[in-house]
Design an enzyme around this catalytic site. Structure first.
Site, mmCIF file in Angstrom:
data_model
loop_
_atom_site.group_PDB
_atom_site.id
_atom_site.type_symbol
_atom_site.label_atom_id
_atom_site.label_comp_id
_atom_site.label_asym_id
_atom_site.label_seq_id
_atom_site.Cartn_x
_atom_site.Cartn_y
_atom_site.Cartn_z
ATOM 1 N N GLU A 108 36.806 39.602 7.364
ATOM 2 C CA GLU A 108 37.081 38.044 6.573
ATOM 3 C C GLU A 108 37.624 37.212 7.028
ATOM 4 O O GLU A 108 37.212 35.715 6.147
ATOM 5 C CB GLU A 108 37.524 38.505 4.856
ATOM 6 C CG GLU A 108 36.502 39.533 4.006
ATOM 7 C CD GLU A 108 36.783 40.704 2.903
ATOM 8 O OE1 GLU A 108 38.126 39.946 2.829
ATOM 9 O OE2 GLU A 108 36.698 41.007 2.685
ATOM 10 N N ARG A 113 37.913 28.669 9.856
ATOM 11 C CA ARG A 113 37.390 28.165 10.411
ATOM 12 C C ARG A 113 38.075 27.328 10.789
ATOM 13 O O ARG A 113 38.356 26.903 12.516
ATOM 14 C CB ARG A 113 35.841 28.265 11.128
ATOM 15 C CG ARG A 113 34.783 29.361 10.813
ATOM 16 C CD ARG A 113 33.449 29.025 10.505
ATOM 17 N NE ARG A 113 33.568 28.123 9.824
ATOM 18 C CZ ARG A 113 32.676 27.495 8.979
ATOM 19 N NH1 ARG A 113 31.851 27.369 9.997
ATOM 20 N NH2 ARG A 113 32.961 26.566 7.284
ATOM 21 N N ARG A 225 47.787 22.995 7.117
ATOM 22 C CA ARG A 225 46.852 22.614 6.217
ATOM 23 C C ARG A 225 45.549 23.717 6.329
ATOM 24 O O ARG A 225 45.039 24.552 5.108
ATOM 25 C CB ARG A 225 46.176 21.100 6.839
ATOM 26 C CG ARG A 225 44.591 20.504 5.484
ATOM 27 C CD ARG A 225 44.251 19.318 5.971
ATOM 28 N NE ARG A 225 43.839 19.080 4.809
ATOM 29 C CZ ARG A 225 43.188 17.462 5.489
ATOM 30 N NH1 ARG A 225 42.535 17.370 6.218
ATOM 31 N NH2 ARG A 225 42.434 17.011 4.062
ATOM 32 N N HIS A 229 44.526 26.443 2.985
ATOM 33 C CA HIS A 229 43.749 27.016 2.101
ATOM 34 C C HIS A 229 43.948 27.899 2.444
ATOM 35 O O HIS A 229 42.840 29.055 1.097
ATOM 36 C CB HIS A 229 42.391 26.194 3.116
ATOM 37 C CG HIS A 229 41.139 26.974 2.404
ATOM 38 N ND1 HIS A 229 41.036 26.064 1.339
ATOM 39 C CD2 HIS A 229 39.969 26.981 3.068
ATOM 40 C CE1 HIS A 229 39.968 26.225 1.227
ATOM 41 N NE2 HIS A 229 39.532 26.894 2.384
ATOM 42 N N ARG A 234 43.063 33.721 -0.436
ATOM 43 C CA ARG A 234 42.838 35.288 0.138
ATOM 44 C C ARG A 234 44.189 35.198 -0.158
ATOM 45 O O ARG A 234 44.466 36.463 -0.923
ATOM 46 C CB ARG A 234 43.482 35.092 1.483
ATOM 47 C CG ARG A 234 41.393 34.355 2.477
ATOM 48 C CD ARG A 234 40.736 35.469 1.813
ATOM 49 N NE ARG A 234 39.557 34.826 2.792
ATOM 50 C CZ ARG A 234 38.849 35.242 2.362
ATOM 51 N NH1 ARG A 234 37.959 36.576 1.929
ATOM 52 N NH2 ARG A 234 37.307 35.142 3.238
HETATM 53 C C1 LIG Z 1 37.042 36.384 -3.037
HETATM 54 C C2 LIG Z 1 36.830 35.856 -2.393
HETATM 55 C C3 LIG Z 1 35.108 36.128 -2.356
HETATM 56 C C4 LIG Z 1 34.053 35.299 -1.073
HETATM 57 N N1 LIG Z 1 32.716 35.986 -0.844
HETATM 58 C C5 LIG Z 1 32.525 36.754 0.146
HETATM 59 C C6 LIG Z 1 30.672 36.964 0.453
HETATM 60 O O1 LIG Z 1 30.262 37.884 -0.901
HETATM 61 N N2 LIG Z 1 30.240 36.445 1.294
HETATM 62 C C7 LIG Z 1 30.268 35.705 2.325
HETATM 63 O O2 LIG Z 1 29.274 35.037 3.081
HETATM 64 N N3 LIG Z 1 31.205 34.634 1.856
HETATM 65 C C8 LIG Z 1 32.220 35.471 0.358
HETATM 66 N N4 LIG Z 1 33.527 34.623 0.822
HETATM 67 C C9 LIG Z 1 33.707 33.428 2.366
HETATM 68 C C10 LIG Z 1 34.237 32.497 1.549
HETATM 69 O O3 LIG Z 1 32.626 32.091 1.402
HETATM 70 C C11 LIG Z 1 34.612 31.052 2.862
HETATM 71 O O4 LIG Z 1 33.618 31.578 3.537
HETATM 72 C C12 LIG Z 1 35.750 31.607 3.222
HETATM 73 O O5 LIG Z 1 36.691 31.716 2.102
HETATM 74 C C13 LIG Z 1 36.184 31.079 4.802
HETATM 75 O O6 LIG Z 1 36.824 29.891 3.735
HETATM 76 P P1 LIG Z 1 35.759 28.514 3.812
HETATM 77 O O7 LIG Z 1 34.207 28.522 3.813
HETATM 78 O O8 LIG Z 1 36.875 27.368 2.975
HETATM 79 O O9 LIG Z 1 36.065 27.878 5.378
HETATM 80 P P2 LIG Z 1 37.066 26.766 5.624
HETATM 81 O O10 LIG Z 1 37.112 27.414 7.512
HETATM 82 O O11 LIG Z 1 39.089 27.841 6.172
HETATM 83 O O12 LIG Z 1 37.446 25.660 5.942
HETATM 84 C C14 LIG Z 1 38.247 25.279 4.994
HETATM 85 C C15 LIG Z 1 37.535 23.687 4.646
HETATM 86 O O13 LIG Z 1 37.336 22.980 5.581
HETATM 87 C C16 LIG Z 1 35.615 22.710 4.879
HETATM 88 N N5 LIG Z 1 34.236 22.228 5.670
HETATM 89 C C17 LIG Z 1 34.848 23.669 6.837
HETATM 90 N N6 LIG Z 1 34.004 23.657 7.485
HETATM 91 C C18 LIG Z 1 33.155 22.762 7.336
HETATM 92 C C19 LIG Z 1 31.771 22.377 7.628
HETATM 93 N N7 LIG Z 1 30.897 23.558 8.256
HETATM 94 N N8 LIG Z 1 31.411 21.263 6.857
HETATM 95 C C20 LIG Z 1 31.680 20.913 5.995
HETATM 96 N N9 LIG Z 1 32.900 20.918 5.816
HETATM 97 C C21 LIG Z 1 33.726 22.053 6.397
HETATM 98 C C22 LIG Z 1 35.938 23.188 3.639
HETATM 99 O O14 LIG Z 1 35.937 21.969 2.537
HETATM 100 C C23 LIG Z 1 36.550 24.263 3.829
HETATM 101 O O15 LIG Z 1 37.064 24.498 2.484
HETATM 102 C C24 LIG Z 1 34.777 35.262 -0.059
HETATM 103 C C25 LIG Z 1 35.647 34.125 -0.482
HETATM 104 C C26 LIG Z 1 36.760 34.792 -1.039
HETATM 105 C C27 LIG Z 1 37.787 34.625 -1.336
#
Ligand SMILES: Cc1cc2nc3c(=O)[nH]c(=O)nc-3n(C[C@H](O)[C@H](O)[C@H](O)COP(=O)(O)OP(=O)(O)OC[C@H]3O[C@@H](n4cnc5c(N)ncnc54)[C@H](O)[C@@H]3O)c2cc1C
Length: 284
Positions: A108, A113, A225, A229, A234
């Site tokens: 997780e 990233r 930052r 997030h 989390r």
């Molecule tokens: C309670 C909970 C349940 C979850 N359940 C699942 C599940 O069932 N299955 C599953 O696969 N995942 C699950 N996840 C994971 C979730 O979908 C995200 O992949 C994970 O939390 C990483 O967060 P993020 O996507 O905000 O990425 P981060 O890498 O933390 O990115 C931060 C922000 O940067 C921006 N960003 C990052 N990458 C890109 C990009 N390539 N393009 C455009 N903007 C970008 C977005 O605004 C993003 O929110 C869960 C997460 C939580 C907290």
């Protein structure tokens, strides 16, 4: 059997933090801002370079070193958070070593990233025959019951009619299975492989019998930052309990590393030892 190692909480070590190269910073002010009213370009209530760096970056954008508004570094960063100009937070970066977490947690964790770098312990290179297992937080009460009824891990303790004995028995079996497969595969490995490669070849398949609660270690680098997030996603009540415990641990460390950047979080106890963090300034 006595070597089975169990982990009840993560270890989080701050191994790197922001610092200014003052020779360059002072030279910049001498060259471009001779009348600067701020000591070195930021308010002197900043307790760390982690808090001060985003203020210098923000002031560079607006060239606002000479007539700073009152309120200090804390007020400056509160304003940045409230208007969502979070890109200046990317200039403060920390390095951590994280231990005592499960492979399910790391799966997780690595989903985050943007603004984050990860290096994880190799299960191909490192022998896992004495690996530790992380007890999921929901099972800790069964572990406590079990500890009160026996003095340690032994054949007798595994036979106790307690739920934790069943869980533990499964983990003992996993380790035995890992050892059997490693031995078998090292012998069956392609003859032309050198010794180190034979062991890697064996371990990469033998690890398939290790459970998700197997301990891993990570070197984890994140900017402020991205850290915010991560904490918002989390340390939420909707997150898995083990990663929530890690996120709260990271938040507590950050509140001492950079109190002004992380001052807006409220910690609420959801249950004994189980905390949630919330903030009015999400995703700056
Ligand atoms: C309670 C909970 C349940 C979850 N359940 C699942 C599940 O069932 N299955 C599953 O696969 N995942 C699950 N996840 C994971 C979730 O979908 C995200 O992949 C994970 O939390 C990483 O967060 P993020 O996507 O905000 O990425 P981060 O890498 O933390 O990115 C931060 C922000 O940067 C921006 N960003 C990052 N990458 C890109 C990009 N390539 N393009 C455009 N903007 C970008 C977005 O605004 C993003 O929110 C869960 C997460 C939580 C907290």
């Amino acid at each position: 059997m006595s070597e089975l190692r169990l982990i009840t909480e993560p270890g989080v070590y701050v191994v790197g933090r922001p610092s200014f190269a003052y020779a360059g910073l002072d030279a910049y002010f001498a060259d471009r801002h001779a009348g600067c009213k701020l000591e070195r370009g930021y308010h002197d209530d900043a307790v760390s370079a982690g808090d001060a760096m985003p203020e210098v970056a923000g002031r560079m954008c607006y060239q606002s070193f000479t007539n700073p508004r009152p309120g200090g570094n804390a007020a400056y960063l509160d304003h940045i958070k409230s208007v969502g100009h979070g890109s200046v937070l990317e200039h403060s970066v920390w390095n951590f070593i994280i231990t005592g977490v499960s492979r399910s947690l790391s799966h997780e964790l690595i989903r985050h990233r943007a603004g984050i770098g990860v290096s994880e312990l190799s299960q191909r290179y490192v022998d896992c025959s004495d690996v530790a297992f992380v007890i999921p937080p929901a099972l800790l009460k069964y572990h406590r019951d079990w500890c009160e009824n026996c003095g340690g891990i032994s054949a007798e303790a595994l036979d106790l009619a307690l739920p934790f004995s069943e869980w533990l028995g499964g983990r003992v079996d996993s380790l035995a299975e890992y050892a059997q497969w490693t031995d078998r595969l090292v012998k069956d490995a392609p003859a032309d492989l050198p010794a180190t490669e034979r062991r890697k070849w064996a371990r990469q398949a033998a690890r398939s019998v290790l459970p998700e609660c197997t301990e891993t270690q990570l070197f984890w680098t994140a900017n402020a930052r991205a850290l915010r997030h991560f904490i918002e996603m989390r340390a939420s009540r909707h997150a898995d309990q083990e990663i929530r415990r890690l996120a709260v641990c990271v938040l507590r460390l950050m509140q001492s590393e950079a109190p002004h950047l992380f001052s807006d979080y409220t910690l609420t106890e959801l249950g004994p030892g189980d905390w949630e963090a919330t903030t009015p300034h999400r995703k700056v």
